[in-house]
Every structure is written in structure tokens, then in C-alpha cells.
Scaffold this active site. Structure first.
Site, mmCIF file in Angstrom:
data_model
loop_
_atom_site.group_PDB
_atom_site.id
_atom_site.type_symbol
_atom_site.label_atom_id
_atom_site.label_comp_id
_atom_site.label_asym_id
_atom_site.label_seq_id
_atom_site.Cartn_x
_atom_site.Cartn_y
_atom_site.Cartn_z
ATOM 1 N N TYR A 82 0.513 -1.036 0.038
ATOM 2 C CA TYR A 82 0.075 -0.044 -0.176
ATOM 3 C C TYR A 82 1.070 1.633 -0.308
ATOM 4 C CZ TYR A 82 -3.242 3.576 1.706
ATOM 5 O OH TYR A 82 -4.783 4.370 1.548
ATOM 6 N N GLU A 170 9.316 -8.250 4.261
ATOM 7 C CA GLU A 170 9.668 -8.226 5.752
ATOM 8 C C GLU A 170 8.159 -9.526 5.945
ATOM 9 O OE1 GLU A 170 7.208 -6.335 4.383
ATOM 10 O OE2 GLU A 170 5.118 -6.225 5.308
ATOM 11 N N GLY A 223 7.092 -12.975 39.807
ATOM 12 C CA GLY A 223 8.177 -14.190 38.792
ATOM 13 C C GLY A 223 8.378 -14.306 37.463
ATOM 14 N N GLY A 224 7.775 -13.491 36.973
ATOM 15 C CA GLY A 224 7.749 -13.983 34.756
ATOM 16 C C GLY A 224 8.695 -13.029 34.620
ATOM 17 N N ILE A 225 9.101 -13.007 33.587
ATOM 18 C CA ILE A 225 10.354 -12.056 32.689
ATOM 19 C C ILE A 225 10.669 -11.294 33.065
ATOM 20 C CG2 ILE A 225 9.821 -12.540 30.935
ATOM 21 C CD1 ILE A 225 13.099 -12.475 29.966
ATOM 22 N N ASP A 226 9.047 -9.764 32.563
ATOM 23 C CA ASP A 226 8.783 -8.601 32.208
ATOM 24 C C ASP A 226 9.113 -7.756 33.680
ATOM 25 O OD1 ASP A 226 8.213 -9.357 30.104
ATOM 26 O OD2 ASP A 226 6.047 -9.511 30.115
#
Ligand code: XMP
Length: 510
Positions: A82, A170, A223-226
Site C-alpha cells: 500500500y 518483511e 516472577g515472570g520475565i517482564d
């Protein structure tokens, strides 16, 4: 000044991939809505501009338009799909609209030398997805590529450094797409790649130190990565003025709270560890409805967070692990999005807390967060940890959540985690876990009839959890998990494997 590529989003499904490819090439990129003006883009001091694809037809009413000012900024421009049609329309080329779309692979041949083609052997397989097409390029442009169904599949004005391609470089299906994008970045735009995770860590640390000033900051850790990366980064920036709160809600995996707390202590973080198992489980008693469970857990979490935050010194900021996909503006061309997703567990904090946000990861994709985590020296167990839902095991114990049922699930889940890790599948899948079903079935063990619980195994592949497919684990691995669960977990006599994709199913069962 660091290099920066601005991507103008006209609504393609794959615009994020453009940003990903540019960053993989070591160049920082940002996606902005197609209503962003040239003056706004100029203020961002871009090194290059990429106009994305999109589903509209250039001439239809309400179609997103090109701000001609982009072409006056003196920076190289690449139009994709586009984006190419917009360039052609605006600069005086000839366009044909079509109601039918060409979708799928095509063989691209070069029809003229072009900086984008450096090092590429033709024909080259490219991925097409378009309705309209360019019949004749605008004055000043030459046609640089064609396919059997498209006379003008690529065009360029080397003098003004404006390039355009009808296909999608891409996507991975375009065999030399990555090379073409790199040729644009390094050949045409002459950008120096300077986006590395160590430069990010240095910059983010300095920026957060400046943003926080002398203030105290609170961070809810899951406790998660983020959230762990946010905490460790902030700790570098403001040291003991960061206060982390980790709540054990009684809905965590086996050994998880010890592991998380142990790790955070190792990083010398200021940590409040709240044991609130009883409060959560008490409130969940007798509740079966998944949405009610989520609400109860969310409210209880906020209540505890609020109580704990009040015990801290005056806190002005809340740190959150918001990632880039959560903040990308909507592709709507009617205006920048009003709905920027806020999915975080602490999103519903009481108004009275009046906390300002610090979100150091808002520029990053998940895989970049993993690289930052590695850079910060976090162990692989955090870097590669599967996502875990805020409501925890409560939404994996279907029906009522009781201590007894949580224990059955925890043991089964531990076997799933162990087997995934030992077989090397843990890092190959997006998520894998056990679910305890709210029913019993008949079995036979030894000489006796049993009537016991069923465990479902849910293992999926995904890139962003928006869609997912069930993982084709080797039958022997599923067999081993099943055998171990039935033998080792008292109260389970049957294991089933979930073979549904998302959509129409979801990853979690509740
Ligand atoms: P679904 O089940 O919607 O899950 O396909 C998509 C991803 O989100 C996770 N998930 C949650 N995460 N709070 C969270 O923080 C929640 O309430 C929640 N529900 C689902 C899920 O594990 C998967 O990765």
C-alpha cells in the site's frame, strides 16, 4: 544521535514484522499511526521512513492518505505494498484498482539495477498480498522489478532515495526480503547499526534515574520475565529506593515462590514478600465461575498491594512491565487509538494512590526483553520461563479451587515441566502446562476399579499468544508424561492431550 527508523502503519497485519526485521538488523525502529504528520515525524529525527502495507485501496473513500511532507524531509523512504501505491498515486504514477487480490508467492525478476538488489540472485521468491497495482511508475522513477503478473513490482528514484516494492520483504516467505531491507537501511539510507541490548540497558537505566529523581518507586513482581527485568533495571537506576512486592497467593506452581524470592534476594532487591495464601483461597471457596475467580483474585491482589504500599516511604511511581506490542497505536486512520491495551495485573490500582508510571520495556518486543534479561545476568530459568497467568493455577483447576485440588495439579504440572525441560522441548514451545478437569472417570489399577481425576495436557506454539497451535510433541514424550502422572500423582487415573488451536479455543481452559 542513535539511528531511528520510523514506520508509518497503514494497517497491514504484518507491520510489526517490519519493525522486528529492522531491529534485528541492529537499527531502532518505531511504528506510528498513519495519522502522524510529517512535522511530528520530523521531530523524531528519523534516519529513514518506511510506509507499510495496508488493506485499503488508495482511491476509496476514507482510505489512509500519504502526508506528502514525508517526502520533503530529506530522508530515504521505502514504500511497501500500500505504501508503494500511495507513492505512485501521490507522485503522478498510474494505478489500477482491482477487486481481486493477488495473494501468495511470486517470482521477482530485476528489470533495472537497484540498490535494494545488491547481492541478490534473480529470480527471487517474494510474497504478494495486494489488490491495486501500479501500471506506470511516476516521473523520475524507474521500474526495477517485475513478476509474471505484475509489470511494476518494484520501482525507485535513486536520486531522491525513494524506493517501493509491491511485495512484502518483511515476511519470511520472501526469500531475500531481509537482505533487501538491509540494503535499504545500510546501502540506501547509510545507517550505522547501533541498537544493541547493552546500549538499551545503559540508556534505560539513565532515563529511569532521571525520571524518578529522588522519588521512591514500587513494583509488583510476578516472577515472570517482564516484571523481573523491570525490577533489576530499576534497581540499577535507583537502588534501594525501589520497593518490590511479591505476593504468594497460594496459586503458584510448586516451589515457585521460593525460587522467585531466592533469585530476587540474590539481586539484593528491596523486597516485601507477602504470604496471602489464606486470604485468596478463603475468598475463592465455593466459587466455580472463571470470571468470578479472576475478579476475586484481581481485587484481592490490589487490596494487598495497596496495604503494603502504604507501609512504604512516600511512593510516587509504579513500575510496570508493559511491552511494545501493548503500546503500538492502533492502525485506525480515523485517529490514534483511544484503546491502548492495559492488561497488567496491577492495572486497576485505586485512584487515591495517584502513582505515575515507569515502563522501561515499552520499546521492546518479548524476544528483546529476553536479551536484556541475559544482559542483566538473569538465569535461564527466568529468561526462558513460559508465560504464567496472573490468576495462576486458579484458572487451571477447573471448577472449585481447593487446597487438595491445587496439590494434585501442582504435582502433575511439575512432571510436565520436568519432562518438557529434560526432552529439550521447553524452549521450543510457547507454553506447556497441566489442567485439572472438574470430573472423574473410571479406570482400573491392579485388580481394582478406580474413579478418579483427569489431567489435560496443554502445550502450544505461538508467537504472541494472539493465535496458537497445539504442539506436535513426540508421542513418546506425551506417553512418558501420561505414565508418570498416572503413576506418581495420587488421585489421577487419566491424562488427555489438548489438540485445539486458538482460535477458536484459547490457550488457558478458563
Ligand atoms: P488465552 O487463554 O486467552 O491466553 O489464550 C493467552 C495468554 O495470556 C495468558 N493469560 C493471562 N495472563 N492474566 C495474565 O496475566 C490473565 O488473566 C490471563 N489469562 C490468560 C495465558 O497464559 C496465555 O499466555
Amino acid at each position: 544521535m542513535p539511528s531511528k527508523v520510523i514506520i508509518i502503519d497503514y494497517g497491514s497485519q504484518v507491520t510489526q514484522l517490519i519493525a522486528r526485521r529492522v531491529r534485528e538488523a541492529g537499527v531502532y525502529s518505531e511504528i506510528h499511526s498513519c495519522v502522524t504528520t510529517a512535522a511530528q515525524v520530523a521531530a523524531m529525527k528519523p534516519s529513514a521512513i518506511i510506509l507499510s502495507g495496508g488493506p485499503a485501496s488508495v482511491d476509496e473513500a476514507d482510505a489512509p492518505a500519504l502526508d506528502a511532507g514525508f517526502l520533503e524531509l530529506g530522508v530515504p523512504v521505502l514504500g511497501i505494498c500500500y505504501g508503494m501505491q500511495l507513492l505512485a498515486r501521490h507522485l503522478g504514477g498510474e494505478l489500477a484498482s482491482s477487486l481481486t487480490r493477488e495473494y501468495g508467492p511470486a517470482e521477482l525478476s530485476a528489470t533495472a539495477p537497484c540498490a535494494l538488489w545488491d547481492g541478490i540472485a534473480f529470480p527471487s521468491r517474494v510474497w504478494m498480498s495486494h489488490g491495486d497495482k501500479v501500471l506506470a511508475p511516476p516521473p523520475g522513477f524507474v521500474t526495477t522489478g517485475c513478476t509474471s503478473s505484475l509489470d511494476v513490482a518494484a520501482m525507485s528514484d535513486e536520486k531522491r532515495k525513494i524506493h517501493a516494492v509491491q511485495f512484502h520483504p518483511e515476511v519470511h516467505h520472501s526469500a531475500d526480503g531481509e537482505r533487501m531491507l538491509r540494503n535499504f537501511l545500510f546501502g540506501v539510507a547509510e545507517i550505522t547499526p547501533d541498537w544493541t541490548m547493552s546500549s538499551f540497558v545503559e540508556r534505560a537505566t539513565a532515563e529511569m534515574a532521571a525520571q524518578a529523581g529522588d522519588s521512591h518507586v514500587v513494583c509488583a513482581l510476578s516472577g515472570g520475565i517482564d516484571s523481573t527485568v523491570v525490577a533489576v533495571l530499576l534497581h540499577r537506576a535507583i537502588g534501594k529506593r525501589l520497593h518490590c512486592i511479591f505476593v504468594d497467593n497460594g496459586l503458584l506452581r510448586l516451589g515457585e515462590s521460593d525460587e522467585v524470592v531466592g533469585l530476587l534476594r540474590e539481586f539484593d532487591l528491596n523486597l516485601t514478600f507477602v504470604q496471602a495464601q489464606e486470604r485468596f483461597l478463603g475468598r475463592l471457596k465455593g466459587v466455580e465461575d472463571p470470571e468470578k475467580k479472576r475478579k476475586i483474585i484481581g481485587h484481592t491482589f490490589i487490596e494487598i498491594f495497596d496495604e503494603e504500599a502504604k507501609k512504604l516511604p512516600q511512593v510516587d511511581f509504579l513500575a510496570q512491565g508493559t511491552l511494545y506490542p501493548d503500546v503500538i497505536e492502533s492502525v485506525s486512520h480515523k485517529g490514534p487509538s483511544a484503546v491502548i491495551k492495559s492488561h497488567h495485573n496491577v492495572g486497576g490500582l485505586p485512584e487515591t494512590m495517584k502513582l505515575k508510571l515507569i515502563e522501561p520495556l515499552r520499546e521492546l518486543f518479548k524476544d528483546e526483553v529476553r536479551k536484556v534479561a541475559k544482559q542483566l545476568g538473569l538465569p535461564d530459568s527466568i529468561v526462558w520461563r513460559h508465560p504464567f497467568p496472573g490468576p495462576g493455577l486458579a484458572i487451571r483447576v477447573l471448577g472449585e479451587v481447593t487446597e487438595e485440588r491445587l496439590n494434585i495439579l501442582r504435582q502433575a504440572d511439575r512432571i510436565v515441566q520436568q519432562e518438557l525441560r529434560q526432552s529439550g522441548w521447553y524452549n521450543k514451545v510457547w507454553q506447556g502446562f497441566a489442567v485439572l478437569l472438574p470430573l472423574k472417570t473410571v479406570g482400573v489399577m491392579g485388580d481394582g476399579r478406580t474413579y478418579e481425576h483427569v489431567i489435560a495436557l496443554r502445550v502450544v506454539n505461538s508467537v504472541d499468544a494472539m493465535t496458537a497451535d497445539w504442539a506436535r510433541l513426540p508421542a513418546e514424550l506425551i506417553e512418558r508424561m501420561s505414565g508418570r502422572i498416572i503413576n506418581e500423582v495420587v488421585g489421577v487415573n487419566r491424562v488427555v492431550y489438548d489438540v485445539s488451536s486458538k482460535p477458536p479455543s484459547t490457550i488457558e481452559w478458563e
